[in-house]
Design a protein around this motif. Structure first.
Motif, PDB file in Angstrom:
ATOM      1  N   GLY A  33      28.971  84.605  13.195  1.00 28.87           N
ATOM      2  CA  GLY A  33      29.572  83.549  12.390  1.00 28.87           C
ATOM      3  C   GLY A  33      31.016  83.846  12.027  1.00 28.87           C
ATOM      4  O   GLY A  33      31.877  82.963  12.106  1.00 28.87           O
ATOM      5  N   ASP A  34      31.306  85.079  11.657  1.00 29.43           N
ATOM      6  CA  ASP A  34      32.675  85.449  11.292  1.00 29.43           C
ATOM      7  C   ASP A  34      33.635  85.241  12.461  1.00 29.43           C
ATOM      8  O   ASP A  34      34.750  84.748  12.281  1.00 29.43           O
ATOM      9  CB  ASP A  34      32.741  86.907  10.827  1.00 29.43           C
ATOM     10  CG  ASP A  34      32.098  87.128   9.467  1.00 29.43           C
ATOM     11  OD1 ASP A  34      31.810  86.133   8.760  1.00 29.43           O
ATOM     12  OD2 ASP A  34      31.872  88.313   9.117  1.00 29.43           O
ATOM     13  N   GLU A  36      33.292  83.110  14.898  1.00 32.08           N
ATOM     14  CA  GLU A  36      33.436  81.681  15.137  1.00 32.08           C
ATOM     15  C   GLU A  36      34.291  81.027  14.060  1.00 32.08           C
ATOM     16  O   GLU A  36      35.137  80.182  14.363  1.00 32.08           O
ATOM     17  CB  GLU A  36      32.066  81.011  15.228  1.00 32.08           C
ATOM     18  CG  GLU A  36      32.112  79.627  15.791  1.00 32.08           C
ATOM     19  CD  GLU A  36      32.764  79.529  17.165  1.00 32.08           C
ATOM     20  OE1 GLU A  36      33.454  78.513  17.397  1.00 32.08           O
ATOM     21  OE2 GLU A  36      32.597  80.424  18.006  1.00 32.08           O
ATOM     22  N   VAL A  37      34.101  81.392  12.807  1.00 36.61           N
ATOM     23  CA  VAL A  37      34.894  80.829  11.712  1.00 36.61           C
ATOM     24  C   VAL A  37      36.370  81.156  11.923  1.00 36.61           C
ATOM     25  O   VAL A  37      37.241  80.325  11.657  1.00 36.61           O
ATOM     26  CB  VAL A  37      34.392  81.349  10.344  1.00 36.61           C
ATOM     27  CG1 VAL A  37      35.367  81.012   9.233  1.00 36.61           C
ATOM     28  CG2 VAL A  37      33.007  80.776  10.047  1.00 36.61           C
ATOM     29  N   LEU A  67      27.398  80.372   6.380  1.00 43.97           N
ATOM     30  CA  LEU A  67      28.059  79.880   7.593  1.00 43.97           C
ATOM     31  C   LEU A  67      28.371  78.392   7.462  1.00 43.97           C
ATOM     32  O   LEU A  67      29.460  77.940   7.825  1.00 43.97           O
ATOM     33  CB  LEU A  67      27.188  80.163   8.819  1.00 43.97           C
ATOM     34  CG  LEU A  67      27.769  79.752  10.173  1.00 43.97           C
ATOM     35  CD1 LEU A  67      29.122  80.405  10.424  1.00 43.97           C
ATOM     36  CD2 LEU A  67      26.773  80.110  11.280  1.00 43.97           C
ATOM     37  N   GLN A  70      31.422  78.139   5.178  1.00 44.97           N
ATOM     38  CA  GLN A  70      32.622  78.669   5.837  1.00 44.97           C
ATOM     39  C   GLN A  70      33.145  77.702   6.891  1.00 44.97           C
ATOM     40  O   GLN A  70      34.352  77.485   7.002  1.00 44.97           O
ATOM     41  CB  GLN A  70      32.318  80.027   6.482  1.00 44.97           C
ATOM     42  CG  GLN A  70      32.116  81.137   5.493  1.00 44.97           C
ATOM     43  CD  GLN A  70      31.660  82.423   6.176  1.00 44.97           C
ATOM     44  OE1 GLN A  70      30.895  82.401   7.137  1.00 44.97           O
ATOM     45  NE2 GLN A  70      32.119  83.549   5.653  1.00 44.97           N
ATOM     46  N   LEU A  71      32.246  77.129   7.668  1.00 49.56           N
ATOM     47  CA  LEU A  71      32.651  76.166   8.695  1.00 49.56           C
ATOM     48  C   LEU A  71      33.196  74.890   8.070  1.00 49.56           C
ATOM     49  O   LEU A  71      34.198  74.339   8.538  1.00 49.56           O
ATOM     50  CB  LEU A  71      31.484  75.853   9.631  1.00 49.56           C
ATOM     51  CG  LEU A  71      31.083  76.985  10.571  1.00 49.56           C
ATOM     52  CD1 LEU A  71      29.744  76.679  11.227  1.00 49.56           C
ATOM     53  CD2 LEU A  71      32.162  77.230  11.620  1.00 49.56           C
ATOM     54  N   LYS A  74      36.673  74.969   7.201  1.00 46.13           N
ATOM     55  CA  LYS A  74      37.552  74.890   8.383  1.00 46.13           C
ATOM     56  C   LYS A  74      37.411  73.529   9.076  1.00 46.13           C
ATOM     57  O   LYS A  74      37.815  73.365  10.219  1.00 46.13           O
ATOM     58  CB  LYS A  74      37.204  75.998   9.386  1.00 46.13           C
ATOM     59  CG  LYS A  74      37.367  77.394   8.851  1.00 46.13           C
ATOM     60  CD  LYS A  74      38.811  77.765   8.761  1.00 46.13           C
ATOM     61  CE  LYS A  74      38.930  79.233   8.356  1.00 46.13           C
ATOM     62  NZ  LYS A  74      40.278  79.723   8.478  1.00 46.13           N
ATOM     63  N   ARG A  76      34.734  72.053  10.151  1.00 46.44           N
ATOM     64  CA  ARG A  76      33.787  72.136  11.265  1.00 46.44           C
ATOM     65  C   ARG A  76      32.379  71.953  10.735  1.00 46.44           C
ATOM     66  O   ARG A  76      32.149  72.061   9.541  1.00 46.44           O
ATOM     67  CB  ARG A  76      33.924  73.484  11.979  1.00 46.44           C
ATOM     68  CG  ARG A  76      35.298  73.633  12.649  1.00 46.44           C
ATOM     69  CD  ARG A  76      35.455  74.924  13.364  1.00 46.44           C
ATOM     70  NE  ARG A  76      34.505  75.029  14.478  1.00 46.44           N
ATOM     71  CZ  ARG A  76      34.273  76.189  15.095  1.00 46.44           C
ATOM     72  NH1 ARG A  76      34.874  77.289  14.713  1.00 46.44           N
ATOM     73  NH2 ARG A  76      33.429  76.222  16.098  1.00 46.44           N
TER      74      ARG A  76
END
Length: 136
Positions: A33-34, A36-37, A67, A70-71, A74, A76
């Motif tokens: 996840g990190d 991808e973020v 996740l 976090q997305l 961004k 997402r």
């Protein structure tokens, strides 16, 4: 044994989970996840394919929620696919079935256009989006 297989697709990325997502294995999801973020906005949806998931505890739920947030920060989306009945029941009992967009399979989740069905973290864009459930 738990694993996260990361597969880049044209419309986003798929995290295929295999095994038990729990306190001891959640670090693998955090690491994927990190990465991808860090890719930031415009990189497409993240689909967590749960077809191979055999167990999920509160640590796993926490990792998925983290996740998700976090997305959303961004701009997402996180979509879940092929959630097994035991995990779907856990999501239902905790109310998370109203948070996550859930799809029958990863292909359907990648193909979704988001037209108001994807959930966003509260306060991330100032607008409310419908909390409709997808066909499973």
């Amino acid at each position: 044994m738990f694993s996260v297989q990361v597969m880049q697709q044209a419309r986003g990325v798929v995290f295929a989970l295999r095994g038990e997502l729990d306190f001891d294995s959640v670090v693998q999801l955090h690491e994927a996840g990190d990465e991808e973020v860090a890719r930031g906005p415009g990189a497409g949806a993240v689909v967590v394919d749960c077809a191979g998931l055999t167990f999920c505890d509160s640590s796993g739920i926490g990792a998925l929620l983290l996740l998700f947030h976090q997305l959303a920060a961004k701009e997402r989306v996180l979509r879940l696919a092929a959630v097994p009945p035991s995990v779907a029941r856990l999501f239902s009992v905790t109310g998370l079935d109203q948070v996550f967009s859930v799809y029958t399979d990863a292909e359907q989740a990648l193909a979704a256009d988001g037209s108001g069905h994807d959930r966003v973290a509260a306060g991330t864009d100032g607008t409310a989006r419908p909390m409709e459930r997808q066909d499973r």
